[in-house]
Structure formats: C-alpha cells, structure tokens
Design a protein around this motif. Structure first.
Motif, mmCIF file in Angstrom:
data_model
loop_
_atom_site.group_PDB
_atom_site.id
_atom_site.type_symbol
_atom_site.label_atom_id
_atom_site.label_comp_id
_atom_site.label_asym_id
_atom_site.label_seq_id
_atom_site.Cartn_x
_atom_site.Cartn_y
_atom_site.Cartn_z
ATOM 1 N N ILE A 215 -40.977 -8.468 -36.261
ATOM 2 C CA ILE A 215 -40.691 -9.645 -35.441
ATOM 3 C C ILE A 215 -41.319 -9.496 -34.054
ATOM 4 O O ILE A 215 -41.917 -10.435 -33.512
ATOM 5 C CB ILE A 215 -39.173 -9.868 -35.326
ATOM 6 C CG1 ILE A 215 -38.567 -10.107 -36.721
ATOM 7 C CG2 ILE A 215 -38.879 -11.052 -34.412
ATOM 8 C CD1 ILE A 215 -39.098 -11.321 -37.427
ATOM 9 N N ALA A 216 -41.187 -8.297 -33.466
ATOM 10 C CA ALA A 216 -41.752 -8.080 -32.134
ATOM 11 C C ALA A 216 -43.269 -8.238 -32.144
ATOM 12 O O ALA A 216 -43.858 -8.833 -31.226
ATOM 13 C CB ALA A 216 -41.369 -6.685 -31.634
ATOM 14 N N GLN A 217 -43.918 -7.706 -33.163
ATOM 15 C CA GLN A 217 -45.378 -7.832 -33.260
ATOM 16 C C GLN A 217 -45.783 -9.289 -33.441
ATOM 17 O O GLN A 217 -46.779 -9.753 -32.871
ATOM 18 C CB GLN A 217 -45.894 -6.984 -34.420
ATOM 19 C CG GLN A 217 -47.409 -6.962 -34.547
ATOM 20 C CD GLN A 217 -47.882 -6.050 -35.664
ATOM 21 O OE1 GLN A 217 -47.092 -5.311 -36.241
ATOM 22 N NE2 GLN A 217 -49.158 -6.112 -35.971
ATOM 23 N N SER A 218 -45.000 -10.024 -34.250
ATOM 24 C CA SER A 218 -45.300 -11.433 -34.454
ATOM 25 C C SER A 218 -45.226 -12.207 -33.139
ATOM 26 O O SER A 218 -46.058 -13.076 -32.864
ATOM 27 C CB SER A 218 -44.328 -12.025 -35.476
ATOM 28 O OG SER A 218 -44.518 -13.412 -35.616
ATOM 29 N N VAL A 219 -44.223 -11.897 -32.318
ATOM 30 C CA VAL A 219 -44.087 -12.566 -31.029
ATOM 31 C C VAL A 219 -45.244 -12.204 -30.100
ATOM 32 O O VAL A 219 -45.810 -13.068 -29.421
ATOM 33 C CB VAL A 219 -42.725 -12.217 -30.388
ATOM 34 C CG1 VAL A 219 -42.653 -12.731 -28.949
ATOM 35 C CG2 VAL A 219 -41.584 -12.816 -31.204
ATOM 36 N N ASN B 242 -44.688 -20.289 -39.463
ATOM 37 C CA ASN B 242 -44.928 -19.063 -38.703
ATOM 38 C C ASN B 242 -44.707 -17.818 -39.544
ATOM 39 O O ASN B 242 -45.432 -16.830 -39.411
ATOM 40 C CB ASN B 242 -44.022 -19.032 -37.470
ATOM 41 C CG ASN B 242 -44.526 -19.929 -36.357
ATOM 42 O OD1 ASN B 242 -45.734 -20.091 -36.193
ATOM 43 N ND2 ASN B 242 -43.608 -20.522 -35.607
ATOM 44 N N LEU B 243 -43.692 -17.858 -40.420
ATOM 45 C CA LEU B 243 -43.454 -16.706 -41.296
ATOM 46 C C LEU B 243 -44.605 -16.492 -42.275
ATOM 47 O O LEU B 243 -44.909 -15.359 -42.658
ATOM 48 C CB LEU B 243 -42.151 -16.889 -42.077
ATOM 49 C CG LEU B 243 -40.851 -16.626 -41.317
ATOM 50 C CD1 LEU B 243 -39.654 -16.899 -42.224
ATOM 51 C CD2 LEU B 243 -40.800 -15.192 -40.802
ATOM 52 N N LEU B 244 -45.242 -17.580 -42.692
ATOM 53 C CA LEU B 244 -46.302 -17.483 -43.697
ATOM 54 C C LEU B 244 -47.691 -17.287 -43.094
ATOM 55 O O LEU B 244 -48.687 -17.258 -43.825
ATOM 56 C CB LEU B 244 -46.293 -18.750 -44.570
ATOM 57 C CG LEU B 244 -45.026 -18.962 -45.406
ATOM 58 C CD1 LEU B 244 -45.089 -20.292 -46.139
ATOM 59 C CD2 LEU B 244 -44.839 -17.816 -46.386
ATOM 60 N N ARG B 245 -47.777 -17.140 -41.785
ATOM 61 C CA ARG B 245 -49.080 -16.898 -41.168
ATOM 62 C C ARG B 245 -49.673 -15.579 -41.650
ATOM 63 O O ARG B 245 -50.861 -15.473 -41.890
ATOM 64 C CB ARG B 245 -48.929 -16.881 -39.644
ATOM 65 C CG ARG B 245 -48.663 -18.239 -39.026
ATOM 66 C CD ARG B 245 -48.113 -18.093 -37.626
ATOM 67 N NE ARG B 245 -49.031 -17.374 -36.764
ATOM 68 C CZ ARG B 245 -49.852 -17.941 -35.881
ATOM 69 N NH1 ARG B 245 -49.860 -19.259 -35.767
ATOM 70 N NH2 ARG B 245 -50.639 -17.228 -35.112
ATOM 71 N N LYS B 246 -48.831 -14.558 -41.734
ATOM 72 C CA LYS B 246 -49.259 -13.245 -42.227
ATOM 73 C C LYS B 246 -48.504 -12.990 -43.528
ATOM 74 O O LYS B 246 -47.451 -12.340 -43.541
ATOM 75 C CB LYS B 246 -48.942 -12.160 -41.205
ATOM 76 C CG LYS B 246 -49.593 -12.366 -39.841
ATOM 77 C CD LYS B 246 -51.086 -12.053 -39.885
ATOM 78 C CE LYS B 246 -51.683 -12.119 -38.479
ATOM 79 N NZ LYS B 246 -53.124 -11.780 -38.483
ATOM 80 N N LYS B 247 -49.034 -13.512 -44.612
ATOM 81 C CA LYS B 247 -48.291 -13.501 -45.876
ATOM 82 C C LYS B 247 -48.019 -12.083 -46.364
ATOM 83 O O LYS B 247 -46.929 -11.783 -46.848
ATOM 84 C CB LYS B 247 -49.061 -14.286 -46.949
ATOM 85 C CG LYS B 247 -49.185 -15.782 -46.662
ATOM 86 C CD LYS B 247 -49.898 -16.484 -47.790
ATOM 87 C CE LYS B 247 -49.955 -18.000 -47.575
ATOM 88 N NZ LYS B 247 -50.697 -18.356 -46.359
ATOM 89 N N THR B 248 -49.004 -11.205 -46.269
ATOM 90 C CA THR B 248 -48.817 -9.833 -46.762
ATOM 91 C C THR B 248 -47.743 -9.114 -45.957
ATOM 92 O O THR B 248 -46.854 -8.462 -46.523
ATOM 93 C CB THR B 248 -50.131 -9.046 -46.693
ATOM 94 O OG1 THR B 248 -51.119 -9.723 -47.457
ATOM 95 C CG2 THR B 248 -49.941 -7.639 -47.228
ATOM 96 N N ARG B 249 -47.814 -9.232 -44.643
ATOM 97 C CA ARG B 249 -46.818 -8.569 -43.798
ATOM 98 C C ARG B 249 -45.422 -9.119 -44.058
ATOM 99 O O ARG B 249 -44.448 -8.364 -44.163
ATOM 100 C CB ARG B 249 -47.191 -8.750 -42.321
ATOM 101 C CG ARG B 249 -46.245 -8.022 -41.363
ATOM 102 C CD ARG B 249 -46.768 -8.076 -39.944
ATOM 103 N NE ARG B 249 -46.766 -9.458 -39.440
ATOM 104 C CZ ARG B 249 -47.375 -9.808 -38.303
ATOM 105 N NH1 ARG B 249 -48.048 -8.911 -37.597
ATOM 106 N NH2 ARG B 249 -47.324 -11.071 -37.892
#
Length: 384
Positions: free
Chosen positions: A280-284, A10-17
C-alpha cells in the motif's frame, strides 16, 4: 467513473503485485481460520454437553488410575444419576495410526451416553461378547470396518499378560450420534472392560476415570465438591470437573494449545502486516503526483484519505473472506477423522476473522492514507 470503480481501478493498475498480495492475505486468513478452529476445538471441549456430565480423575493427573472400589462412594453422592468408568487404551491401527479407544462397561456407557444411538441388539452383543468392540460411524467408515469382523488393534500402553501389545476384538456394533453435532464426533472406539481388565499385564480393578451423569446439571458444582471432599486426605484423592474441562486437560498434555496458536498467528500477521503495508505504501508513493492532481480538481483531503484507506480495506476484505471461506471448507472436509474431530470453523472463528480483517485494514492503510490526505499539492507536483 464512480468512487468505487476508481478504487478498483487503482488496485488493478499493478495486476501482478495485487494478485501476489491478495494471495498472501488469502493464505494468512486460511491459516488463521484453521488455527483458530483448533483453538476453539481444544478450548471449548464439549460445550454442547454443558455440565450434564462430570469426570472424576486422580487429583495428581488423569494418567494415574483410580481403584474401582471408589465406585459405590461416587454413586452414593446426591445428584449423581449414573456412573461409568473408562480406561484409555492407547489404540494403534496398523503401524502407527493413533486411535481414540477406551475400555468401559457396555451397560454403563449406554446409560451415561444416551446420545450414542445403536440398535438394542448391538448393545446386547457388546455386553455379552467378552472380546466385543463398538466404534463410531465415522471411525468405521474411515477404515471400512464391518460388523462381524475381527479387528486387530495394538495398544501402545497396555500389553497382554503374555507381553504382546497386539489385541484382537470382535466388532459387534457401530453407533451413530443423536444429531448432527454428535454424529460428527463418532470417532471413538469402545472395548469391553471385563476382557481388558482380565487380560492386561498391569493388573485389574483400576479405572482411568469415572464419568458421572447428573440428575440436575445445575448441581454440577455441588456434586463435584462433594465427591472430592469424600476422598480428601486419602491415598486416592480425586479431582472432579466438567466434561469440558476434562477434555481441555486431556488435550493440553501436548502443550498449551492457546499459547501455541497465538504465537503462530502473531508471526503470520506480523509478516502479513509488513507485506501488505509495504504494498500500500509503495502504491501511494508511485501515485503522489496523481493524488496531487485529484486535490487540484477539488477532492478534499478526506476524499483522498478515504480512497487510499478503501484500497487497503478492499484488498484485506477480499483476501480475508476468501481465506476464511477456504478454511471453512477444509475444516468441514477433514471433520470426522479417527485421529482428529471436526474442525469447528463456525461463527466464533468468523467473528474473530472479521475483527482481524478490520484491524489489518487499519494497520496497513491508515498511515499511507494519512500521508496522502496531508499531501501538499505544490510539494507533490514539484517532486519534493
């Protein structure tokens, strides 16, 4: 896939962010480590010395000199083993490089600071050479000074009698520390007080402060009280304190270091809280339907809450440890300079850093995790 692998994925879904957020955390904890080390340095002073030595200064301020006639009275106080005096010289190398230099009596320096190690021949040369000077190993190495050289050192406080602030000293010795702790603090230069006292424009017979070596460190409080009582209600009232407390007062002439550091760290972590918390909030928010599916598949509210909180904690832990590690390396590399002692990025800084990592993890992850845990499957899948 394991639960740990799921969190990493999940952390690596948006690698740049994730990379940019991680870089923000690393930078914040790098700054935290260095600033906390500065705070420890200024607050702790000579902690490894303890109360073996006391410093007697003028009651009003250490910038006010004391007359040398106080020396016999200080030496007569029970519990005082050795006494030396020193005068801050205000040394400047070349154009504007500030140096830590004091004028002192060579024999008394040797007696009060046995932790400074130097061949007897060099101690004798220091005592016998009117224009003699000794420097610590770190100071000598930094500027490439060698024994036998004439070293020009200006003073931003004391001109000579002819008005010139340019002084020249004969380097007759280079001292080391008795152990690694003292070796890292060999950043001070000492000049022969007899020459300074005679040649400076402001007159003779005055000392900036007296340093006392005690026969029994447990008697520090009694000795300090006895000395100050001797000169109470006299024109030369004194303030006697431990070497540690004197160092704190000396450095605080530029301001309350603790308050300055705390405000800077508050600003840094408040900004970091906003950045990481928003990430974190945006990821959720982006994964609400996926979280609902997890619950549909049988994952409990606690499982989902744990996944989100673990993501936040993992991000903060990785970034925080890297930042503190870099701070430790930088603190070690800048240690031993002439203008600034070693930055102690030690266990005290690391403990504070680990507590900050835990606090940051909870602060940025708890609310999004609670939201994810309380998520209604029907509302999430319906896009409500």
């Amino acid at each position: 896939m394991t639960k740990v692998g799921f969190v990493f994925a999940n952390l690596l879904r948006k690698k740049t962010r994730t990379a940019l957020t991680l870089l923000s955390i690393v930078t914040a904890f790098l700054l935290f480590g260095l600033l906390q080390a500065v705070n420890v340095l200024f607050s702790a002073g000579a902690d490894f010395v303890g109360a073996t030595r006391l410093v007697t200064q003028a009651r009003v301020s250490f910038t006010q000199p004391l007359p040398m006639r106080l020396l016999p009275d200080i030496e007569s106080v029970p519990g005082v083993e050795k006494v030396m005096w020193q005068q801050w010289f205000g040394g400047v190398w070349q154009e504007n490089t500030q140096l830590i230099f004091f004028a002192t009596d060579p024999a008394r320096l040797h007696a009060v600071y046995p932790e400074y190690v130097m061949p007897d021949a060099q101690w004798k040369a220091f005592a016998d050479t009117r224009t003699g000077m000794i420097v610590g190993r770190n100071l000598a190495d930094q500027y490439g000074w060698k024994i036998g050289e004439k070293v020009p050192i200006a003073s931003n406080i004391f001109p000579q009698k002819d008005g010139s602030k340019a002084w020249t000293f004969d380097l007759v010795g280079i001292y080391d520390g008795k152990d690694a702790e003292w070796q890292r603090n060999t950043n001070v230069g000492w000049i022969n007080f007899a020459y300074f006292d005679e040649a400076n424009q402001f007159g003779s017979g005055r000392a900036g402060s007296f340093t006392l070596k005690l026969a029994n460190p447990d008697q520090a409080a009694q000795v300090a009280k006895a000395i100050d009582a001797k000169f109470e209600n006299s024109p030369d009232e004194t303030k006697t304190q431990t070497e540690k407390d004197f160092n704190i007062g000396f450095f605080k002439q530029i301001g309350d270091i603790g308050v300055i550091v705390r405000w800077i760290l508050f600003a840094v972590f408040f900004t970091l809280l906003l950045v990481v918390g928003n990430t974190i909030a945006q990821s959720v928010r982006e994964r609400i339907p996926e979280l609902a599916i997890l619950k549909t598949l049988g994952f409990t509210d606690g499982n989902v809450l744990g996944f989100v909180l673990a993501e936040a904690a993992l991000l903060c832990v990785i970034g925080g440890l890297i930042g503190l590690g870099l701070a430790t390396l930088i603190g070690f590399s800048v240690g031993g300079s002439a203008s600034f002692p070693t930055l102690p990025v030690d266990h005290r800084v690391w403990i504070a850093g680990l507590l900050a990592i835990i606090g940051l993890s909870l602060a940025v992850g708890l609310l999004p995790a609670l939201r994810a845990g309380r998520l209604s499957i029907v509302d999430a899948l319906a896009g409500r």
